[in-house]
Design an enzyme around this catalytic site. Structure first.
Site, PDB file in Angstrom:
ATOM      1  N   GLY A  60      -7.631  -2.562  -2.990  1.00  0.00           N
ATOM      2  CA  GLY A  60      -6.713  -3.458  -3.699  1.00  0.00           C
ATOM      3  C   GLY A  60      -7.424  -4.734  -4.147  1.00  0.00           C
ATOM      4  O   GLY A  60      -7.228  -5.214  -5.276  1.00  0.00           O
ATOM      5  N   GLU A  86       0.827  -1.207   0.000  1.00  0.00           N
ATOM      6  CA  GLU A  86       0.000   0.000   0.000  1.00  0.00           C
ATOM      7  C   GLU A  86       0.857   1.250   0.000  1.00  0.00           C
ATOM      8  O   GLU A  86       1.810   1.369   0.793  1.00  0.00           O
ATOM      9  CB  GLU A  86      -0.922   0.017   1.230  1.00  0.00           C
ATOM     10  CG  GLU A  86      -2.160  -0.836   1.034  1.00  0.00           C
ATOM     11  CD  GLU A  86      -3.235  -0.498   2.054  1.00  0.00           C
ATOM     12  OE1 GLU A  86      -3.775   0.617   1.997  1.00  0.00           O
ATOM     13  OE2 GLU A  86      -3.521  -1.355   2.897  1.00  0.00           O
ATOM     14  N   CYS A 143      -6.241  -4.948   1.872  1.00  0.00           N
ATOM     15  CA  CYS A 143      -6.531  -3.645   1.272  1.00  0.00           C
ATOM     16  C   CYS A 143      -7.815  -3.818   0.478  1.00  0.00           C
ATOM     17  O   CYS A 143      -7.852  -4.586  -0.492  1.00  0.00           O
ATOM     18  CB  CYS A 143      -5.379  -3.211   0.377  1.00  0.00           C
ATOM     19  SG  CYS A 143      -5.747  -1.741  -0.591  1.00  0.00           S
TER      20      CYS A 143
END
Ligand code: SF4
Length: 431
Positions: A375, A363, A372
């Site tokens: 993500g 990150e 994440c």
């Protein structure tokens, strides 16, 4: 910090007339510090209600003429014992009282006239090194001893320190606070701080501002916004029967559907908006309509990446062995690659089958994290673009901290679902 407080200021009806003297500033003091209520006159052995008393010379005399000095002294000694027992270095005591008054007390004539001096308890505490404040000093005390109440939360290991700005917790410099509080092993530790603020538009329920561990402000975090929704619900800032929450972020307003069990929010699904592939909107300095399987040199190798914006920039790399990669060197090389003017989050993804992905994430501003949310969304969007997964079908993404479920619709609208948990609450007050 532990503070001894006159019990009557906290609403205890222990005054001579059987009443209390609640002080509105106590609420903020109580949010930031541990308060220990104490009434020296009651503990000294006097009844409630009782005759009012004033200091006359070295004695304390009641209006009916009774000498109550012994009771006042006993109460003061007990107050000192409590301070030592709980390591209170500060006391907030009721002004003007013959026990608790500090600086000014009634002059012994029962006429309401004040004179310079301390009450019996205030004097003994001050003599023994305890800083005594009156209730009107609370705003100054809060400035002198700043403390930040916080809630540590996480979504599958993507952990943030939440600060309640709705109730007015004071924070001057959120970026610096994020750096100080997020340092792992040396501080609270976390991927950053998230301030939950009042919404700018009253049609929404709250606003979140997130600051990464390096102090940079993030636009949006899928796990963070799910935890923010839980924070708003569990703190009582939304009605109990509310199951749809709208949270303002720097990437726009996010709608969340809450899962609630036994009156607590256990998880949330969030509308993450649309996955965007246009290079200028990510931003990535490549011409064309998409950056797909684009070769990039980093850490001495060529990597094929697909660039996606989920409100923040992502580079997704499909690989057979994400666990074998040296992210300590590869992560920063890609995060700071000149192709990405705003830096980039990087996902290293293994496709298990059309409904299951496995990934590690680097990150921007935080390094490798357990999870994440944006993500995971970027990884599934890229997998749909590449043909590994189908649009409209939920895909389970396994990250280091656990699993998230991502559904990417045909129009690239993305929903992210997963747990949100509170770990503990505390007060940040650096030595
Ligand atoms: Fe309040 Fe102190 Fe009086 Fe007790 S002794 S009622 S705490 S002012």
């Amino acid at each position: 910090m532990k503070i001894l407080v006159s019990a009557c200021l906290l609403g205890v009806p222990c005054r001579y007339d059987g009443q209390s003297k609640p002080c509105p500033d106590m609420e903020m003091l109580q949010k930031q510090h541990t308060l220990i209520p104490f009434c020296p006159e009651c503990i000294g052995g006097l009844p409630t209600p009782r005759d009012p008393s004033e200091i006359v010379g070295d004695a304390v005399i009641s209006r009916s003429g009774r000498d109550v000095t012994a009771e006042y002294r006993r109460g003061a000694e007990e107050a000192l014992k409590i301070c030592r027992m709980f390591d209170c270095r500060v006391a907030v005591l009721k002004e003007k009282s013959p026990s608790c008054g500090h600086g000014k007390v009634y002059d012994g004539t029962f006429s309401g006239t004040l004179r310079t001096g301390d009450g019996i308890t205030a004097a003994l505490l001050a003599e023994n090194g305890i800083s005594v404040y009156g209730e009107s000093d609370i705003p100054a005390l809060l400035t002198e001893f700043p403390a930040v109440p916080f809630t540590k939360m996480h979504g599958i290991g993507n952990d943030y320190i939440f600060i309640d700005r709705i109730c007015g917790v004071p924070v001057d410099d959120m970026a610096s606070l994020a750096v100080e509080m997020s340092a792992r092993r040396f501080s609270v530790g976390g991927d950053g701080i998230i301030c939950v603020c009042p919404p700018e538009d009253p049609a929404n329920h709250g606003r979140m501002r997130m600051f990464n561990a390096d102090g940079s402000e993030g636009k949006m975090c899928g796990n963070g916004v799910r935890c923010a929704a839980k924070f708003l619900y569990d703190s009582g800032y939304v009605p109990e029967d509310c199951r749809e929450i709208r949270v303002e972020t720097l990437s726009g307003v996010r709608t969340l559907h809450l899962q609630v069990e036994n009156g607590r929010c256990t998880g949330a699904a969030v509308d993450m908006g649309k996955a965007v592939f246009t290079p200028a909107d990510i931003p990535v300095l490549v011409s064309g309509k998409k950056v797909q399987s684009y070769p990039v040199e980093a850490a001495g190798e060529t990597w094929k990446l697909t660039a996606v914006s989920m409100g923040n920039p992502h580079a997704v790399i499909f690989t057979d062995k994400p666990e074998a990669l040296l992210l300590e060197s590869l992560g920063p090389a890609l995060e700071h690659h000149p192709l990405f003017p705003d830096r980039v989050n990087v996902e290293f993804v293994r496709v298990l089958d059309g409904e299951h992905l496995e990934m590690r994430v680097w990150e921007r501003g935080s390094g490798e994290t357990y999870a994440c949310g944006t993500g995971a969304c970027a990884a599934v969007a890229a997998a749909v673009l590449e043909g590994y997964c189908a649009a409209g079908k939920p895909v389970t993404v396994r990250l280091r901290g656990g699993c998230l479920t991502v559904t990417v619709a045909k129009d690239w609208q993305v929903w992210l679902e997963g747990p949100a948990e509170t770990v503990y609450r505390g007060v940040w007050q650096p030595e």
